[in-house]
Design a protein around this motif. Structure first.
Motif, short mmCIF file in Angstrom:
data_model
loop_
_atom_site.label_atom_id
_atom_site.label_comp_id
_atom_site.label_asym_id
_atom_site.label_seq_id
_atom_site.Cartn_x
_atom_site.Cartn_y
_atom_site.Cartn_z
N UNK A 9 0.83 -1.19 0.00
CA UNK A 9 0.00 0.00 0.00
C UNK A 9 0.87 1.25 0.00
N UNK A 10 0.37 2.32 -0.59
CA UNK A 10 1.15 3.55 -0.72
C UNK A 10 1.70 4.03 0.62
N UNK A 11 0.92 3.92 1.69
CA UNK A 11 1.37 4.39 3.00
C UNK A 11 2.20 3.35 3.75
N UNK A 12 2.34 2.16 3.18
CA UNK A 12 3.14 1.10 3.82
C UNK A 12 4.48 0.86 3.12
N UNK A 13 4.74 1.52 2.01
CA UNK A 13 5.95 1.26 1.23
C UNK A 13 7.22 1.47 2.04
N UNK A 14 7.31 2.56 2.79
CA UNK A 14 8.54 2.83 3.55
C UNK A 14 8.80 1.72 4.57
N UNK A 15 7.76 1.30 5.29
CA UNK A 15 7.93 0.25 6.29
C UNK A 15 8.30 -1.08 5.63
N UNK A 16 7.62 -1.44 4.55
CA UNK A 16 7.90 -2.71 3.87
C UNK A 16 9.31 -2.70 3.28
N UNK A 17 9.73 -1.60 2.68
CA UNK A 17 11.08 -1.56 2.11
C UNK A 17 12.13 -1.69 3.21
N UNK A 18 11.87 -1.12 4.36
CA UNK A 18 12.81 -1.24 5.48
C UNK A 18 12.90 -2.69 5.95
N UNK A 19 11.73 -3.34 6.14
CA UNK A 19 11.74 -4.73 6.60
C UNK A 19 12.36 -5.68 5.58
N UNK A 20 12.14 -5.42 4.28
CA UNK A 20 12.71 -6.29 3.24
C UNK A 20 14.14 -5.92 2.90
N UNK A 21 14.60 -4.77 3.40
CA UNK A 21 15.94 -4.26 3.11
C UNK A 21 16.15 -4.07 1.61
N UNK A 22 15.15 -3.45 0.97
CA UNK A 22 15.24 -3.09 -0.45
C UNK A 22 14.90 -1.61 -0.58
N UNK A 23 15.46 -0.92 -1.56
CA UNK A 23 15.13 0.49 -1.75
C UNK A 23 13.63 0.66 -2.03
N UNK A 24 13.05 1.72 -1.50
CA UNK A 24 11.63 1.99 -1.71
C UNK A 24 11.25 2.12 -3.17
N UNK A 25 12.21 2.53 -4.00
CA UNK A 25 11.95 2.67 -5.44
C UNK A 25 11.64 1.32 -6.11
N UNK A 26 12.05 0.22 -5.48
CA UNK A 26 11.78 -1.11 -6.06
C UNK A 26 10.35 -1.55 -5.81
N UNK A 27 9.66 -0.94 -4.84
CA UNK A 27 8.29 -1.29 -4.53
C UNK A 27 7.33 -0.37 -5.27
N UNK A 28 6.15 -0.88 -5.51
CA UNK A 28 5.11 -0.08 -6.14
C UNK A 28 3.81 -0.31 -5.39
#
Length: 80
Positions: A9-28
């Motif tokens: 979700x748009x408001x969850x991208x920062x948290x998910x990218x941190x937990x997955x240890x991937x740059x936020x730009x890789x998530x959509x």
């Protein structure tokens, strides 16, 4: 990210990218097949995001408010 791009979700991208240890730009936040969707509510009283349809099938895992859906590309380029 063996099954494709991760989505949240748009408001969850920062948290998910941190937990997955991937740059936020890789998530959509707009899911496309193939990929992996990490779906949850961003706050109480709202629908879980991002939206998923029947093509994603049933969640492969759930924990609390979170549900994970996956649809992987097979060797022939199809989606399974």
């Amino acid at each position: 990210m063996r099954c494709g791009r991760p989505y949240a979700g748009a408001y969850n991208i920062a948290m998910v990218s941190w937990f997955l240890d991937v740059p936020g730009e890789r998530l959509s936040f707009k899911p496309n097949l193939p990929g992996v969707v990490l779906r949850a509510r961003s706050r109480p009283g709202v629908y879980p995001t991002p939206p998923v349809n029947d093509a994603w099938g049933r969640p492969v895992a759930t924990a609390g408010e979170w549900a994970i859906y996956k649809s992987c590309a097979d060797v022939g380029g199809g989606v399974r």
